[in-house]
Scaffold this active site. Structure first.
Site, PDB file in Angstrom:
ATOM      1  N   ASP A  95       1.002  -1.223   0.195  1.00 17.53           N
ATOM      2  CA  ASP A  95       0.160  -0.026  -0.012  1.00 17.53           C
ATOM      3  C   ASP A  95       0.865   1.335   0.050  1.00 17.53           C
ATOM      4  OD1 ASP A  95       0.735  -0.884   2.737  1.00 17.53           O
ATOM      5  OD2 ASP A  95      -0.714   0.716   3.515  1.00 17.53           O
ATOM      6  N   GLU A 158       0.019  -1.157   5.725  1.00 24.99           N
ATOM      7  CA  GLU A 158       1.088  -0.958   6.635  1.00 24.99           C
ATOM      8  C   GLU A 158       0.781   0.347   7.023  1.00 24.99           C
ATOM      9  OE1 GLU A 158       4.549   0.626   8.341  1.00 24.99           O
ATOM     10  OE2 GLU A 158       3.445   1.367   6.331  1.00 24.99           O
TER      11      GLU A 158
HETATM   12 ZN   LIG Z   1       6.620   2.034   4.263  1.00 24.31          ZN
END
Ligand SMILES: [Zn+2]
Length: 433
Positions: A95, A158
């Site tokens: 992401d 994340e």
């Molecule tokens: Zn990162």
């Protein structure tokens, strides 16, 4: 073992490494909301399946953010070893944050100029992901299967805590022995720096409570916003100066973060936010507010603490301030809700993955590795806490300060150098004892 052919093979893969970085950047995996995860996971999975990896797509059903429109799809690829060696796992998040404004190139165009690849996620961290893939492919071409297994994962979310990504996989044993012994996370910390861990974090919401009344007669009510103002005043004049005095011995980068910090991430009080303005004639327009003394004000605290502190003290000193206000300020009442917390982590410098990576940095770059720690957390927290695997570092190409910025880029030479380091470290760690 002669590793010169491995290094020159990686140098020969320059165009392939750039092309893979570009292909990953061109899939706009923006989080939130979690766009295009499937496409990115499959790009990676199909490439590694062609190299003989066993590929699993793991959708984090029931995890925060997962739905049919935005499935939280992770990919985990494993190439078994011939036996007797440890497993090395390269974990990258797929992401990226939204591009925002201020770009002079197309954020998802992956333009190459002046020896750099530009684009959202180039540095954080699709360049590192591509480098780890090229490192493993070069290892296979040079040596065939190694004694230990190689794993590469592309994981989601994340940027929003990793609960549907590494957190979800760690709960299912993907980051625990005996499956895996060593983890390298190619976050953009710089090609000669090994990140051993991170400071602790505690997010909490403080709500101050008041009593509603008509805004024209505020003396009949009690403003929750004024109470919050009193709390913020105490934070700024009492707690923050104390935090700034607490220095850590950990090599946190940048050095400004080698103390304890607290940020107020958001503040909401009174009525729901409305959009209103004056029209051209000066008359009020839009959704107009009503005259109210606010009965609630909420602030989200982002407390980052150092290895020398402990979590219960960190929480206690905030509640002590609030309790003191309850005793001394008429009408003061509050609620405190935990949002999330992670303790500081630090992998020892003599841990196997640290030693092997430091040796590889010296070999590829001809200089000593530097050791750092991160001010903020990243997916290592799930691997250490849930996976119970301590032998984990972050190491990868790119300049950390470029992450989340406009005109983010990664240098092609850094991609190549870090691929060499990752390949040499994995080669050493997968050998049979
Ligand atoms: Zn990162």
């Amino acid at each position: 073992m002669n590793t010169d052919p491995l290094i020159s093979r990686i140098a020969d893969k320059r165009d392939e490494l750039v092309a893979l970085t570009q292909a990953l950047i061109r899939i706009p995996t923006i989080n939130p909301p979690g766009d295009a995860y499937e496409a990115c996971a499959h790009l990676l999975g199909e490439r590694l399946a062609r190299r003989g990896f066993t590929v699993e797509y793991v959708r984090a059903r029931g995890a925060p953010g997962d739905n049919d429109q935005h499935p939280r799809t992770n990919v985990v690829a494993r190439l078994a070893g011939t036996g007797g060696g440890d497993c090395v796992h390269f974990n990258s998040h797929i992401d990226v944050v939204e591009p925002g404004s201020g770009w002079t190139t197309d954020p998802f165009g992956a333009e190459v100029k002046q020896g750099r690849v530009y684009g959202r996620g180039s540095c954080d961290m699709k360049g590192g992901l591509a480098a780890s893939v090229i490192a493993c492919e070069a290892l296979l071409e040079s040596f065939g299967r190694l004694p230990g297994a190689l794993e590469i994962s592309g994981t989601v979310d994340e940027e929003s805590g990793g609960y549907a990504g590494v957190g979800y996989l760690a709960e299912r044993g993907y980051f625990s022995p005996p499956r895996v012994q060593h983890v390298i996370i190619p976050e953009p910390l710089g090609v000669d720096r090994i990140c051993l861990g991170h400071r602790g974090v505690w997010w909490a919401e403080v709500e101050t409570l008041g009593r509603m009344a008509h805004g024209s007669m505020p003396f009949l009510g009690d403003s929750a916003i004024s109470h919050m103002g009193a709390f913020i005043h105490r934070l700024e004049h009492d707690l923050l100066p104390r935090l700034a005095q607490r220095h850590t011995a950990e090599p946190v980068e940048p050095p400004g973060a080698r103390v304890s910090t607290l940020n107020i991430n958001s503040l909401h009080g009174g009525q729901r936010e409305q959009s209103y303005r004056s029209d051209d004639a000066g008359r009020p327009a839009g959704d107009l507010p009503a005259p109210m003394v606010p009965h609630s004000c909420r602030a989200v605290l982002d407390r980052r603490y150092i290895a020398e502190e402990n979590f219960s003290d960190v929480k206690q000193e905030v509640t002590a301030l609030l309790d003191e206000l309850t005793r001394t300020r008429p009408g003061f009442a509050y609620q405190l809700r935990d949002i999330m917390s992670f303790v500081p982590t630090a992998t020892p410098k003599d841990a196997p993955v640290v030693v092997a990576t430091a040796r590889a940095i010296a070999r590829v770059l001809g200089r000593e590795a530097a050791y750092i720690a991160s001010p903020g957390t990243y997916d290592q927290k799930h691997i250490v806490r849930t996976g119970r695997l301590q032998d984990c570092i972050a190491y990868g190409p790119g300049i950390l300060a470029l992450a989340h910025q406009p005109d983010e880029y990664v240098e092609i030479q850094a991609l190549l150098d870090s691929a060499g380091v990752m390949a040499l470290a994995a080669l050493e760690l997968t050998q049979a004892p």
